[in-house]
Design a protein around this motif. Structure first.
Motif, mmCIF file in Angstrom:
data_model
loop_
_atom_site.group_PDB
_atom_site.id
_atom_site.type_symbol
_atom_site.label_atom_id
_atom_site.label_comp_id
_atom_site.label_asym_id
_atom_site.label_seq_id
_atom_site.Cartn_x
_atom_site.Cartn_y
_atom_site.Cartn_z
ATOM 1 N N MET A 1 4.969 3.970 9.000
ATOM 2 C CA MET A 1 5.553 4.954 8.308
ATOM 3 C C MET A 1 4.227 5.691 7.457
ATOM 4 O O MET A 1 3.333 5.172 7.352
ATOM 5 C CB MET A 1 6.147 4.168 6.843
ATOM 6 N N ALA A 2 4.619 6.854 7.423
ATOM 7 C CA ALA A 2 3.553 7.891 6.806
ATOM 8 C C ALA A 2 4.224 8.286 5.461
ATOM 9 O O ALA A 2 5.562 8.407 5.288
ATOM 10 C CB ALA A 2 3.560 9.235 8.019
ATOM 11 N N ARG A 3 3.283 8.414 4.578
ATOM 12 C CA ARG A 3 3.753 9.221 3.260
ATOM 13 C C ARG A 3 3.626 10.693 3.370
ATOM 14 O O ARG A 3 3.058 11.266 3.964
ATOM 15 C CB ARG A 3 2.816 8.612 2.014
ATOM 16 N N PHE A 4 4.464 11.368 2.773
ATOM 17 C CA PHE A 4 4.370 12.692 2.553
ATOM 18 C C PHE A 4 4.647 13.222 1.196
ATOM 19 O O PHE A 4 5.059 12.746 0.525
ATOM 20 C CB PHE A 4 5.532 13.608 3.553
ATOM 21 N N ARG A 5 4.314 14.574 0.871
ATOM 22 C CA ARG A 5 4.424 15.342 -0.195
ATOM 23 C C ARG A 5 4.530 16.735 0.236
ATOM 24 O O ARG A 5 3.511 17.232 0.887
ATOM 25 C CB ARG A 5 2.910 15.312 -1.384
ATOM 26 N N CYS A 6 5.475 17.355 -0.423
ATOM 27 C CA CYS A 6 5.804 18.659 0.000
ATOM 28 C C CYS A 6 5.552 19.881 -1.124
ATOM 29 O O CYS A 6 6.005 19.512 -2.181
ATOM 30 C CB CYS A 6 7.157 18.811 0.265
ATOM 31 N N GLY A 7 4.727 20.589 -0.823
ATOM 32 C CA GLY A 7 4.498 21.886 -1.909
ATOM 33 C C GLY A 7 5.726 22.680 -2.068
ATOM 34 O O GLY A 7 5.627 23.214 -3.301
ATOM 35 N N ALA A 8 6.624 22.954 -1.033
ATOM 36 C CA ALA A 8 7.628 23.651 -1.320
ATOM 37 C C ALA A 8 8.874 23.150 -1.981
ATOM 38 O O ALA A 8 9.330 23.603 -3.096
ATOM 39 C CB ALA A 8 8.175 24.357 0.079
ATOM 40 N N GLY A 10 8.713 19.984 -3.352
ATOM 41 C CA GLY A 10 8.378 19.289 -4.696
ATOM 42 C C GLY A 10 8.688 17.691 -4.476
ATOM 43 O O GLY A 10 8.177 16.890 -5.296
ATOM 44 N N ARG A 11 9.177 17.407 -3.337
ATOM 45 C CA ARG A 11 9.528 15.928 -3.237
ATOM 46 C C ARG A 11 8.584 15.501 -2.239
ATOM 47 O O ARG A 11 7.615 15.893 -1.586
ATOM 48 C CB ARG A 11 10.845 16.085 -2.218
ATOM 49 N N LYS A 12 8.377 14.067 -2.433
ATOM 50 C CA LYS A 12 7.406 13.023 -1.636
ATOM 51 C C LYS A 12 8.186 11.701 -1.088
ATOM 52 O O LYS A 12 9.353 11.430 -1.773
ATOM 53 C CB LYS A 12 6.392 12.507 -2.552
ATOM 54 N N GLY A 13 7.933 11.103 -0.367
ATOM 55 C CA GLY A 13 8.444 9.962 0.179
ATOM 56 C C GLY A 13 7.741 9.312 1.439
ATOM 57 O O GLY A 13 6.440 9.746 1.613
ATOM 58 N N GLU A 14 8.479 8.443 1.866
ATOM 59 C CA GLU A 14 7.843 8.029 3.379
ATOM 60 C C GLU A 14 8.783 8.405 4.629
ATOM 61 O O GLU A 14 10.069 8.657 4.429
ATOM 62 C CB GLU A 14 7.790 6.529 3.474
ATOM 63 N N CYS A 15 8.021 8.496 5.835
ATOM 64 C CA CYS A 15 8.943 8.998 6.876
ATOM 65 C C CYS A 15 8.035 8.288 8.028
ATOM 66 O O CYS A 15 7.158 7.923 8.125
ATOM 67 C CB CYS A 15 9.263 10.493 6.906
ATOM 68 N N GLU A 16 9.214 8.245 9.239
ATOM 69 C CA GLU A 16 8.415 7.948 10.449
ATOM 70 C C GLU A 16 7.704 9.348 11.050
ATOM 71 O O GLU A 16 8.220 10.343 10.850
ATOM 72 C CB GLU A 16 9.366 7.657 11.489
#
Length: 62
Positions: A1-8, A10-16
């Motif tokens: 799993m990879a973590r992510f954070r979106c600047g557009a 504003g959400r963050k989480g984990e995804c494949e």
């Protein structure tokens, strides 16, 4: 799993992580940052990074 954070959005989480897709998994924006576990980094990229490290060591010796 990879973590992510979106600047557009504003959400963050984990995804494949999919190396062919470079957008936020939720909104699709390119303003996203992924944090990968070392096991998920492609072997080609690790090899390229290792060769850069070797080049830097050689420069320091000069």
């Amino acid at each position: 799993m990879a973590r992510f954070r979106c600047g557009a959005c504003g959400r963050k989480g984990e995804c494949e992580y999919d190396g062919d897709r470079h957008g936020c998994p939720l909104c699709g924006s390119a303003e996203v940052v992924f944090a990968l576990a070392i096991e998920e980094v492609p072997d080609e990229l690790l090899a390229a990074l290792s060769s850069l490290e070797t080049d830097d060591e050689e420069r320091d010796e000069d």
